[in-house]
Design an enzyme around this catalytic site. Structure first.
Site, PDB file in Angstrom:
ATOM      1  N   HIS A   1       2.982  26.980 -48.944  1.00 24.16           N
ATOM      2  CA  HIS A   1       1.822  27.168 -49.827  1.00 24.16           C
ATOM      3  C   HIS A   1       2.240  27.906 -51.109  1.00 24.16           C
ATOM      4  CE1 HIS A   1      -2.556  27.817 -50.574  1.00 24.16           C
ATOM      5  NE2 HIS A   1      -2.105  28.871 -51.230  1.00 24.16           N
ATOM      6  N   GLU A   2       2.898  29.038 -50.935  1.00 21.15           N
ATOM      7  CA  GLU A   2       3.265  29.841 -52.114  1.00 21.15           C
ATOM      8  C   GLU A   2       4.330  29.128 -52.953  1.00 21.15           C
ATOM      9  OE1 GLU A   2       1.240  32.058 -52.797  1.00 21.15           O
ATOM     10  OE2 GLU A   2       0.338  32.456 -50.844  1.00 21.15           O
TER      11      GLU A   2
ATOM     12  N   HIS B   1       2.546  26.997 -55.430  1.00 18.83           N
ATOM     13  CA  HIS B   1       2.078  27.772 -56.593  1.00 18.83           C
ATOM     14  C   HIS B   1       3.240  28.050 -57.551  1.00 18.83           C
ATOM     15  CE1 HIS B   1      -2.069  28.630 -55.561  1.00 18.83           C
ATOM     16  NE2 HIS B   1      -1.769  29.171 -54.403  1.00 18.83           N
TER      17      HIS B   1
ATOM     18  N   GLU C   1      -4.468  25.829 -56.952  1.00 18.57           N
ATOM     19  CA  GLU C   1      -4.592  25.661 -55.503  1.00 18.57           C
ATOM     20  C   GLU C   1      -4.253  24.221 -55.087  1.00 18.57           C
ATOM     21  OE1 GLU C   1      -4.794  28.370 -53.948  1.00 18.57           O
ATOM     22  OE2 GLU C   1      -5.248  27.775 -51.900  1.00 18.57           O
TER      23      GLU C   1
HETATM   24 ZN    ZN Z   1      -3.182  29.684 -52.904  1.00 25.34          ZN
END
Ligand code: ZN
Length: 522
Positions: free
Chosen positions: A284-285, A288, A314
């Site tokens: 997830h990170e 980003h 996101e």
């Molecule tokens: Zn996030």
């Protein structure tokens, strides 16, 4: 003026620019440098600072933050901004116009909110946060209620200062998702809800009928933390996170932060008895951070070098975490490395069982533990409730009941305590109303971008089904990352996919995926 000075025309982003615009960019660069320095202090506080150093660090950050605020809202800066805007009127320089638009928006919002309200927001939020921690621990909503009432009041005050169209929530939403209105989000989420609730029910029927059962206990076996850290680096490289311009640290509440295109860091947490937090948290990170790594280098030291909105940001994290990171194709290629890292815990687990385990659908009380399918239903609940709170249609005193009713309708379960219900999220300890919907928009944008990418080039889906992310990443770089904040979210989606945000892409994606995982067509 001599000929020599006239010959050295200033440039920005590779083009000659008028003098007033160049002077404005210098101010913007200074503000950006200070803002990023503040982020370094924030990162260090979360990752490295010993308990004894926290208080001094917070003081340093407050001092630097108020210095930055004064600079970024000063009359002098406002004059530089308007001077630059006038100097480029009629010139064909879309990126220069975008910089003026982005900086002006931030300048006007900060000036409209003003230092006095800003100070009250941080005071009330700071104390509300402390009360919330105790209230959540004690499962005591009444203790938090008066604070939440103040937070709602502050939210309305912010909306009044910013101005809005049809309802105050519009102003709050627009802070995080530029151009989004309450009605638009409500329409999108209603359509999504109408598709996802029956899909969730069909899965439950199949599970309750005993036709399928997914055992995800394998994810709770023994996973030594040192091996998880090594595997996180493997994963980061597998999805294309550039570690020469990145860093993986440890934090209690994971996040990504960027100090410039050459230094985009992530943090992860590690549980010795639960694999998902580090594996999917890292993915997830990474999503980003890869967005930040991919923005156009010409935008360095300006707010164009970064994501265009919370929702689009996101979309990049959810794309890597879920669409890529929970796919069979990805693990077909990378599961052998995972088994090699944890031979005693996963040696007896076939790939297909692991893939089903990481895609188990189980309505949960807690948003952050939600699976990919039911996650957006948690957001629908929060959006509907906070919209009603801000409008004055719902009193804070009635919130716990409304929460539990909503959980029953959307997820089919009722929280036994407020701790596992209305008190679970940190967001409402500050007037962050309007932020939750960006999580749901992110999932929906991600599905639509993924669909458009695959339609544009068969090599992308062929790559993904063999665990190769590079072709997808190349498409994202061009269509999402490189423009940074120079396009609005609506412009970006229209350019990249040929249409406005359409929740049906996520419905198609989720239906196809979970039909396969749960054998719904059998
Ligand atoms: Zn996030």
């Amino acid at each position: 003026m001599t000929d020599e000075t006239a010959a050295v025309a200033p440039t920005w982003a590779g083009a000659e620019v008028p003098e007033p615009f160049a002077r404005f960019v210098e101010r913007v660069n200074e503000i950006d440098d200070i803002g990023r320095s503040l982020s370094v202090l924030g990162w260090d506080r979360e990752v490295n600072t010993p308990p004894g150093g926290v208080e001094a660090r917070v003081t340093q950050m407050v001092t630097l933050g108020s210095f930055l605020h004064r600079m970024a809202t000063s009359d002098e800066f406002g004059e530089a901004l308007e001077g630059a805007a006038s100097a480029i009127v009629g010139l064909d320089m879309p990126e220069a116009h975008a910089l003026v638009r982005v900086v002006r928006r931030e300048f006007e919002q900060q000036r409209a909110i003003g230092t006095e309200l800003e100070r009250r927001i941080s005071e009330v939020s700071g104390r509300a946060h402390t009360v919330w921690i105790g209230a959540r621990e004690a499962d005591d909503f009444q203790a938090f209620r008066p604070w939440l009432e103040q937070i709602v009041e502050l939210g309305r005050e912010i909306a009044d200062r910013l101005g809005f169209g049809s309802e105050p929530y519009d102003a709050l939403l627009d802070r995080f998702e530029i151009g989004a209105t309450t009605d638009w989000v409500a329409g999108i989420l209603d359509r999504s809800k109408a598709a996802l609730v029956p899909l969730r029910e069909a899965i439950e029927d199949r599970v309750e009928g005993g036709h399928v059962s997914i055992d995800d206990s394998v994810l709770h076996r023994d996973f030594p933390v040192e091996a998880q850290k090594v595997f996180a680096r493997y994963l980061a490289e597998a999805v294309g996170y550039d570690l020469d311009r990145g860093h993986i640290g440890t934090a209690v509440h994971p996040f990504a932060t960027s100090f410039g295109q050459g230094d985009c860091r992530i943090t992860t947490r590690w549980y010795p008895d639960y694999l998902n937090a580090s594996v999917f948290g890292t993915l997830h990170e990474c999503g980003h951070a890869m967005y930040e790594q991919g923005t156009d280098a010409r935008f360095a030291r300006t707010p164009l070098a970064g994501g265009t909105s919370s929702g689009i940001h996101e979309s990049q994290s959810r794309m890597i975490e879920n669409i890529v990171g929970r796919s069979l194709g990805f693990w077909r290629a990378h599961y052998p490395a995972l088994v090699e890292a944890f031979p005693t815990s996963l040696g007896d687990v076939p790939l297909e069982d692991f893939h089903r385990a990481i895609n188990a659908v189980k309505p949960s009380l807690i948003r952050v533990e939600a699976d990919e399918l039911t996650y957006n239903l948690h957001i629908v609940l929060r959006f509907e409730l906070e919209r009603a709170l801000v409008r004055g249609d719902l009193a804070v005193a009635d919130l716990p009941t409304a929460w539990n009713d909503g959980m029953r309708d959307l997820l089919g379960i009722t929280p036994p305590t407020d701790r596992e219900g209305v008190l679970q999220d940190v967001h409402w300890t500050a007037p962050m109303f309007g932020y939750f919907p960006t999580y749901a928009l992110g999932n929906l944008y991600a599905a639509q971008l993924h669909e458009a990418a695959c339609a544009s080039d068969p090599a992308i889906s062929e790559g993904l089904s063999a665990g190769r992310v590079a072709p997808l990443l190349a498409w994202l770089r061009e269509n999402v990352h490189r423009p940074g904040a120079s396009l609005t979210p609506a412009e970006l989606i229209a350019r990249a996919t040929g249409s406005a945000l359409d929740p049906e892409a996520f419905t198609r994606y989720a239906t196809e995926k979970f039909t396969a995982v749960y054998g719904l067509n059998r």
